[in-house]
Design a protein around this motif. Structure first.
Motif, mmCIF file in Angstrom:
data_model
loop_
_atom_site.group_PDB
_atom_site.id
_atom_site.type_symbol
_atom_site.label_atom_id
_atom_site.label_comp_id
_atom_site.label_asym_id
_atom_site.label_seq_id
_atom_site.Cartn_x
_atom_site.Cartn_y
_atom_site.Cartn_z
ATOM 1 N N GLY A 105 5.256 -27.204 -8.854
ATOM 2 C CA GLY A 105 5.905 -26.016 -8.024
ATOM 3 C C GLY A 105 5.894 -26.234 -6.715
ATOM 4 O O GLY A 105 5.676 -27.464 -6.124
ATOM 5 N N THR A 106 6.385 -25.211 -5.900
ATOM 6 C CA THR A 106 6.476 -24.991 -4.618
ATOM 7 C C THR A 106 5.571 -24.329 -3.608
ATOM 8 O O THR A 106 4.899 -23.627 -4.440
ATOM 9 C CB THR A 106 7.810 -24.755 -4.254
ATOM 10 O OG1 THR A 106 8.132 -23.278 -4.408
ATOM 11 C CG2 THR A 106 9.094 -25.302 -5.030
ATOM 12 N N GLY A 107 5.609 -24.172 -2.312
ATOM 13 C CA GLY A 107 4.830 -23.471 -1.852
ATOM 14 C C GLY A 107 5.009 -22.195 -2.032
ATOM 15 O O GLY A 107 4.059 -20.988 -2.274
ATOM 16 N N ALA A 108 6.251 -21.736 -2.434
ATOM 17 C CA ALA A 108 6.456 -20.073 -2.455
ATOM 18 C C ALA A 108 5.894 -19.905 -3.907
ATOM 19 O O ALA A 108 5.233 -18.460 -3.925
ATOM 20 C CB ALA A 108 8.069 -19.884 -2.671
ATOM 21 N N ASP A 109 5.601 -20.731 -4.741
ATOM 22 C CA ASP A 109 4.812 -20.297 -5.989
ATOM 23 C C ASP A 109 3.488 -20.062 -6.037
ATOM 24 O O ASP A 109 2.861 -19.229 -6.669
ATOM 25 C CB ASP A 109 4.891 -21.612 -7.149
ATOM 26 C CG ASP A 109 6.606 -21.811 -7.361
ATOM 27 O OD1 ASP A 109 7.309 -20.800 -7.483
ATOM 28 O OD2 ASP A 109 6.889 -22.951 -7.580
ATOM 29 N N TRP A 110 2.938 -20.583 -4.975
ATOM 30 C CA TRP A 110 1.473 -20.748 -4.825
ATOM 31 C C TRP A 110 0.973 -19.819 -3.669
ATOM 32 O O TRP A 110 -0.239 -19.193 -3.663
ATOM 33 C CB TRP A 110 0.862 -22.035 -4.706
ATOM 34 C CG TRP A 110 1.220 -22.740 -5.939
ATOM 35 C CD1 TRP A 110 2.217 -23.680 -6.329
ATOM 36 C CD2 TRP A 110 0.322 -22.498 -7.162
ATOM 37 N NE1 TRP A 110 2.040 -24.066 -7.790
ATOM 38 C CE2 TRP A 110 0.991 -23.495 -8.258
ATOM 39 C CE3 TRP A 110 -0.647 -21.929 -7.512
ATOM 40 C CZ2 TRP A 110 0.455 -23.332 -9.471
ATOM 41 C CZ3 TRP A 110 -1.178 -22.125 -8.805
ATOM 42 C CH2 TRP A 110 -0.705 -22.918 -9.932
#
Length: 336
Positions: free
Chosen positions: A179-184
């Motif tokens: 995943g990406t930063g926005a996911d976490w």
């Protein structure tokens, strides 16, 4: 040359098993208590959890402890937190002076509280540009965290304090689970929308910068993690070796357990997860790890508060197990 992580890997992979004889004894006693079997649900599970990992047919909670690990993070230079990193040291003083939420929970419920400061004057490297720690520093910090069990608690609850550490934990989860930063990322201590964007961008930048060096869980911890997360990993490892069950706090503390599980899936069998944080990606992490939290109170304070409240439930569960009447002693008819 041997890896600095060689001993740590061995401890994670050779973790002692739980005591199923102790579990059977607890379950046999539970069947005699004046209630329908299983009617206290997960409260009953807490007692078997204590028995299994203490290796005691009669579990104890004579010396429960909350350990808070505090550290600072270079990634705060990227504007990822609503508070300056000086707040970490200020909150450590608040813990020891009795003014914090965790201090009050522990005082009310007679739980020992220890605070471990991890070079607050020396933040880790800014993970968007350099490694948080080199391997030797990371291994040494894991080893330091093992000292948390020196006082031989019979239950260890782990928590943390560190401005910027929800960004660091998000980076660890992204590296472990994809995943990406926005996911976490989430709002942490309360960043606005622009701050949330900076957090996501910092995680993405860190993943891109370290790229192919994120080869295994301990390398991920060294490149992207924090001293408090490494020390919590050490506490988890030492607790398993010393037959001490562990309660893990929220979003950041769970990342330490995620590293351990990624090395060896059974390495966190002696851990339960005290609560699911209001930090939205915590549930995602728990799901990825295949674990179920005990509480859901919409908390996101950190500092071990969710784990401490779970420890209060464990104390209550054990008290019921030890002090409820049996069908025989109460003169109550049992099932035919």
């Amino acid at each position: 040359m041997a890896s600095p992580f060689a001993d740590i890997l061995e401890l994670l992979q050779l973790a002692p098993d739980g005591d199923e004889t102790a579990v059977a004894a607890v379950r046999e006693h539970d069947l005699q208590l004046t209630k329908p079997p299983g009617s206290l649900g997960r409260m009953e599970d807490l007692v078997t959890f204590l028995a299994r990992w203490q290796g005691k047919e009669t579990p104890t909670l004579d010396n429960p402890m909350v350990a808070i690990f505090a550290a600072n993070h270079g990634v705060t230079d990227q504007g990822v937190s609503a508070f300056p990193r000086e707040v970490t040291a200020q909150m450590v003083a608040n813990f020891t002076n009795g003014g914090a939420a965790i201090s009050q929970i522990c005082a009310l419920h007679e739980i020992n509280l220890r605070v471990f400061e991890l070079a607050l004057e020396l933040p880790t490297g800014d993970i968007t540009r350099e490694a948080a720690m080199d391997d030797r520093m990371c291994a040494a910090t894991i080893a330091y965290g093992m000292e948390a069990v020196e006082g031989k608690p019979d239950l260890l609850a782990i928590g943390e304090m560190g401005i910027g550490n929800t960004t660091v934990a998000a980076a660890l989860y992204a590296a472990l689970f994809g995943g990406t930063g926005a996911d976490w990322v989430g709002r942490g201590t309360g960043v606005d929308d622009a701050g949330l964007t900076r957090k996501a961008e910092a995680v993405d930048a860190a993943l891109a910068h370290h790229g192919d060096t994120l080869t295994d869980p301990l390398a991920i911890l060294a490149r992207l993690g924090g001293r408090e997360i490494a020390a919590m990993l050490g506490a988890i490892i030492a607790a398993r070796q010393q037959k001490i069950p562990v309660i893990v706090d929220g979003f950041v503390a769970t990342s330490a357990a995620a590293i351990a599980q990624a090395v060896s899936p059974g390495a966190i069998d002696h851990c339960i997860f005290g609560h699911v944080s209001a930090e939205h990606a915590h549930q995602r992490a728990l799901d990825a790890m295949g674990v179920r939290p005990l509480l859901n109170l919409d908390m996101r304070l950190g500092e071990g508060t969710g784990a401490a409240l779970a420890a209060v439930l464990a104390k209550t569960a054990l008290h019921l197990h030890n002090n409820m009447a049996t069908f025989a002693s109460a003169g109550v008819s049992n099932k035919g």
